[in-house]
Structures are given as structure tokens and as C-alpha cells.
Design a protein around this motif. Structure first.
Motif, PDB file in Angstrom:
ATOM      1  N   GLU A  72      -4.814  -0.204  -8.660  1.00  0.00           N
ATOM      2  CA  GLU A  72      -4.831   0.482  -9.954  1.00  0.00           C
ATOM      3  C   GLU A  72      -5.985   0.003 -10.828  1.00  0.00           C
ATOM      4  O   GLU A  72      -6.559   0.766 -11.604  1.00  0.00           O
ATOM      5  CB  GLU A  72      -3.517   0.239 -10.694  1.00  0.00           C
ATOM      6  CG  GLU A  72      -2.305   0.909 -10.097  1.00  0.00           C
ATOM      7  CD  GLU A  72      -1.058   0.584 -10.916  1.00  0.00           C
ATOM      8  OE1 GLU A  72      -1.190   0.234 -12.104  1.00  0.00           O
ATOM      9  OE2 GLU A  72       0.048   0.665 -10.360  1.00  0.00           O
ATOM     10  N   SER A  89       1.996   5.142  -1.714  1.00  0.00           N
ATOM     11  CA  SER A  89       2.908   4.921  -2.837  1.00  0.00           C
ATOM     12  C   SER A  89       3.680   3.623  -2.606  1.00  0.00           C
ATOM     13  O   SER A  89       4.245   3.402  -1.526  1.00  0.00           O
ATOM     14  CB  SER A  89       3.885   6.091  -2.960  1.00  0.00           C
ATOM     15  OG  SER A  89       4.838   5.837  -3.974  1.00  0.00           O
ATOM     16  N   CYS A  90       3.688   2.759  -3.636  1.00  0.00           N
ATOM     17  CA  CYS A  90       4.372   1.479  -3.466  1.00  0.00           C
ATOM     18  C   CYS A  90       5.158   1.044  -4.688  1.00  0.00           C
ATOM     19  O   CYS A  90       5.718  -0.053  -4.714  1.00  0.00           O
ATOM     20  CB  CYS A  90       3.342   0.393  -3.111  1.00  0.00           C
ATOM     21  SG  CYS A  90       2.109   0.149  -4.404  1.00  0.00           S
ATOM     22  N   GLY A  91       5.205   1.858  -5.739  1.00  0.00           N
ATOM     23  CA  GLY A  91       5.896   1.458  -6.955  1.00  0.00           C
ATOM     24  C   GLY A  91       5.051   0.495  -7.767  1.00  0.00           C
ATOM     25  O   GLY A  91       3.906   0.201  -7.431  1.00  0.00           O
ATOM     26  N   ALA A  92       5.634  -0.015  -8.860  1.00  0.00           N
ATOM     27  CA  ALA A  92       4.905  -0.931  -9.735  1.00  0.00           C
ATOM     28  C   ALA A  92       4.528  -2.201  -8.981  1.00  0.00           C
ATOM     29  O   ALA A  92       5.334  -2.736  -8.211  1.00  0.00           O
ATOM     30  CB  ALA A  92       5.738  -1.265 -10.954  1.00  0.00           C
ATOM     31  N   TYR A  93       3.310  -2.695  -9.199  1.00  0.00           N
ATOM     32  CA  TYR A  93       2.871  -3.899  -8.496  1.00  0.00           C
ATOM     33  C   TYR A  93       1.764  -4.583  -9.280  1.00  0.00           C
ATOM     34  O   TYR A  93       1.175  -4.007 -10.212  1.00  0.00           O
ATOM     35  CB  TYR A  93       2.357  -3.573  -7.096  1.00  0.00           C
ATOM     36  CG  TYR A  93       1.055  -2.785  -7.070  1.00  0.00           C
ATOM     37  CD1 TYR A  93      -0.173  -3.432  -6.981  1.00  0.00           C
ATOM     38  CD2 TYR A  93       1.052  -1.395  -7.140  1.00  0.00           C
ATOM     39  CE1 TYR A  93      -1.359  -2.719  -6.958  1.00  0.00           C
ATOM     40  CE2 TYR A  93      -0.137  -0.677  -7.121  1.00  0.00           C
ATOM     41  CZ  TYR A  93      -1.342  -1.340  -7.025  1.00  0.00           C
ATOM     42  OH  TYR A  93      -2.515  -0.629  -7.019  1.00  0.00           O
ATOM     43  N   GLY A 103       3.887  -0.044   1.300  1.00  0.00           N
ATOM     44  CA  GLY A 103       4.226   1.278   0.817  1.00  0.00           C
ATOM     45  C   GLY A 103       4.182   2.304   1.920  1.00  0.00           C
ATOM     46  O   GLY A 103       4.037   1.956   3.098  1.00  0.00           O
ATOM     47  N   ARG A 104       4.325   3.569   1.533  1.00  0.00           N
ATOM     48  CA  ARG A 104       4.304   4.661   2.498  1.00  0.00           C
ATOM     49  C   ARG A 104       3.216   5.663   2.131  1.00  0.00           C
ATOM     50  O   ARG A 104       2.957   5.925   0.949  1.00  0.00           O
ATOM     51  CB  ARG A 104       5.667   5.356   2.568  1.00  0.00           C
ATOM     52  CG  ARG A 104       6.734   4.468   3.215  1.00  0.00           C
ATOM     53  CD  ARG A 104       8.013   5.226   3.493  1.00  0.00           C
ATOM     54  NE  ARG A 104       9.001   4.379   4.173  1.00  0.00           N
ATOM     55  CZ  ARG A 104       9.107   4.243   5.486  1.00  0.00           C
ATOM     56  NH1 ARG A 104       8.280   4.916   6.279  1.00  0.00           N
ATOM     57  NH2 ARG A 104      10.037   3.467   6.005  1.00  0.00           N
ATOM     58  N   GLY A 120       1.225   2.947  -9.616  1.00  0.00           N
ATOM     59  CA  GLY A 120       2.250   2.940  -8.575  1.00  0.00           C
ATOM     60  C   GLY A 120       1.746   3.257  -7.190  1.00  0.00           C
ATOM     61  O   GLY A 120       2.551   3.497  -6.279  1.00  0.00           O
ATOM     62  N   GLU A 121       0.428   3.256  -7.003  1.00  0.00           N
ATOM     63  CA  GLU A 121      -0.121   3.522  -5.676  1.00  0.00           C
ATOM     64  C   GLU A 121      -1.369   2.668  -5.450  1.00  0.00           C
ATOM     65  O   GLU A 121      -1.980   2.161  -6.393  1.00  0.00           O
ATOM     66  CB  GLU A 121      -0.495   4.996  -5.520  1.00  0.00           C
ATOM     67  CG  GLU A 121      -1.644   5.450  -6.416  1.00  0.00           C
ATOM     68  CD  GLU A 121      -1.963   6.930  -6.286  1.00  0.00           C
ATOM     69  OE1 GLU A 121      -1.047   7.709  -5.961  1.00  0.00           O
ATOM     70  OE2 GLU A 121      -3.134   7.311  -6.527  1.00  0.00           O
TER      71      GLU A 121
END
Length: 263
Positions: A72, A89-93, A103-104, A120-121
Motif C-alpha cells: 500500500e 487481497s489480504c486484508g489490513a496489514y 492472501g488470495r 487491503g491488497e
């Protein structure tokens, strides 16, 4: 812009160490006292249950035949025409100096030169032969990226800025051997040092002007030692050499104006 060396901000890894002298960096934590070290890094990507493959860079322009990671913090992926981008996509990090992202795959783009990174990616980009590493990836596939930066105690160091080379260590000169033209030619210079009492010194030398010809690295190191520094590191010089205090530019930048610098 992406700094050409290591950058860590509040524990978040933003840019990877470079090669050679550019692997040097200065770090600090809650104490504020600078620590100077040579940093190295390694990063890998693994798709589904396949083997791990090396990543070449982080948040930097995609190079020829490279596979790169963009978080990000990068804002955008950018590279030469023909760069392929995988959106994960992996959510907040928040990627640390030692960490793993999982992630996927959301989508695999057609070759592009620029693409945004959304919250989130993370994005994995590849060019040329590097695209072989992304062969066959499709939406829903699992992607795992691991990074490890060495050279600092990450429990104590929370911020790092790249530079180099180290000029002084425990009062002794630490200059490149054999000397090269970067070391021996007089340029505008910037350095950061620490004296025996723990005070931090910021040093800027003007150059490329009639009022100042600049300094070699040996001369810069001698200045720092004369002022009592026991440890010191060279930072970006030339048009980047500028000192500001309370909104005022105190020196005379060599290009006549302040240079935009990413860090």
C-alpha cells in the motif's frame, strides 16, 4: 518517489536495501540515538504449494526480468511496457522488516506500465523472464510473500534511512578501499554523526559553487571527527544536501533550489 536504499518508518518496511555501499543505513528507536550498519535483505514469493522464488525489489520500479512486491505504501506499481501484475487481497496489514504477507489472487492483469495499489491488497509485478514465476496463477490461488532485513535489532530500531558509506566507527575512519571517484571527488555532502556524549550531529557541506568546492569523503569524515563525532555516516549529497531549521534553508543547495527527496 522510492528511496534507492533501505527505509523503515515506524517499523513498516517501505524500501529495500541496495547493493554495495548503498546497503549502509542509519537507524534509531525510542532513545533517538543513531545506529549505523550495513543492511541486507532477502524476499521470496510462494504460490499455492509450489516452491519459493526470489523477489528482486520492494516498492521500486519493476526492472528488466524482475519479480517485485508492491505494498500500500507504494501507491502504484510502475514498470516498463509488458509488466504483468497480480493483485492479491489480504486484508489490513503492515509489513515489517521481518514479516510475511498471505492472501488470495483477485486478478491477473494483462501487461501494463502502471497500476494503483489499493488498501487491503498487495501487488506482485513481473517483467520479461520474471513473468515465468507467475505462470498459471488465477483468481483464488494462495500467495505468500516473506521478507527479512538483517543488520539491525528490530526490537530497538523502528526507523531507518539509507545512506553510506560509514565514515567513522568508534572514532576510526571507515572509508572505501580502494578509494573511488565518488569518495575522492569533492561534492556537496551530507552526514549524520554521534559524539561520545550521545549528541547527534547533522552536517551539510555546500559545493559546486565559487563559495564552496565541496568535500571528499575523507575530508567529511575528518570534519565529523574534529567536531567530536565517534560514529558518522554519509547520506545523499549533491543537490540533496540541504539543512533546514524552523522553516529556513540555512545552506546554499548546489542547484539553487531545494530538491524533492522522498525521505
Amino acid at each position: 518517489g522510492d528511496p534507492s536504499n533501505l527505509m523503515v518508518r515506524g517499523g513498516e518496511l517501505l524500501s529495500h536495501p541496495g547493493l554495495g555501499r548503498r546497503g549502509f543505513a542509519v537507524g534509531w528507536g525510542d532513545s533517538g540515538l543513531p545506529v549505523m550498519a550495513a543492511a541486507t535483505w532477502e524476499a521470496t514469493i510462494r504460490m499455492n504449494d509450489g516452491p519459493s522464488r526470489a523477489l528482486q525489489s520492494l516498492n521500486a520500479r519493476v526492472g528488466e526480468n524482475e519479480v517485485t512486491l508492491h505494498t500500500e505504501a507504494a501507491g502504484f506499481v510502475y514498470g516498463p511496457p509488458g509488466t504483468q501484475v497480480v493483485r492479491v487481497s489480504c486484508g489490513a496489514y503492515r509489513l515489517g522488516a521481518v514479516g510475511t504477507l498471505r492472501g488470495r489472487v483477485v486478478d491477473v492483469s494483462e501487461p501494463v506500465a502502471r497500476r494503483p495499489v489499493h488498501p487491503g491488497e498487495f501487488l506482485v509485478a513481473a517483467h520479461g523472464k520474471g513473468r515465468d514465476a507467475l505462470q498459471g496463477l488465477k483468481p483464488g490461488d494462495r500467495v505468500e510473500v516473506s521478507v527479512r532485513v538483517t543488520g539491525f535489532d528490530w526490537e530497538r530500531v523502528h526507523h531507518v534511512m539509507g545512506g553510506g558509506p560509514v565514515l567513522l566507527r568508534e572514532g576510526r575512519l571507515q572509508l572505501p578501499e580502494p578509494p573511488d571517484s565518488f569518495s575522492t571527488t569533492r561534492h556537496p555532502r551530507t552526514a549524520l554523526g554521534r559524539d561520545a556524549a550521545g549528541a547527534v550531529w547533522f552536517i551539510v557541506v555546500d559545493g559546486r559553487q565559487s563559495m564552496s568546492v565541496g568535500a571528499s569523503l575523507a575530508e567529511l569524515a575528518a570534519m565529523a571527527r574534529d567536531w567530536g563525532c565517534v560514529d558518522a555516516i554519509n547520506l545523499d549529497g549533491g543537490g540533496s544536501s540541504a539543512m533546514h531549521l524552523m522553516g529556513l534553508t540555512l545552506n546554499r543547495p548546489s542547484s539553487g533550489v531545494e530538491r524533492p527527496v522522498a525521505n
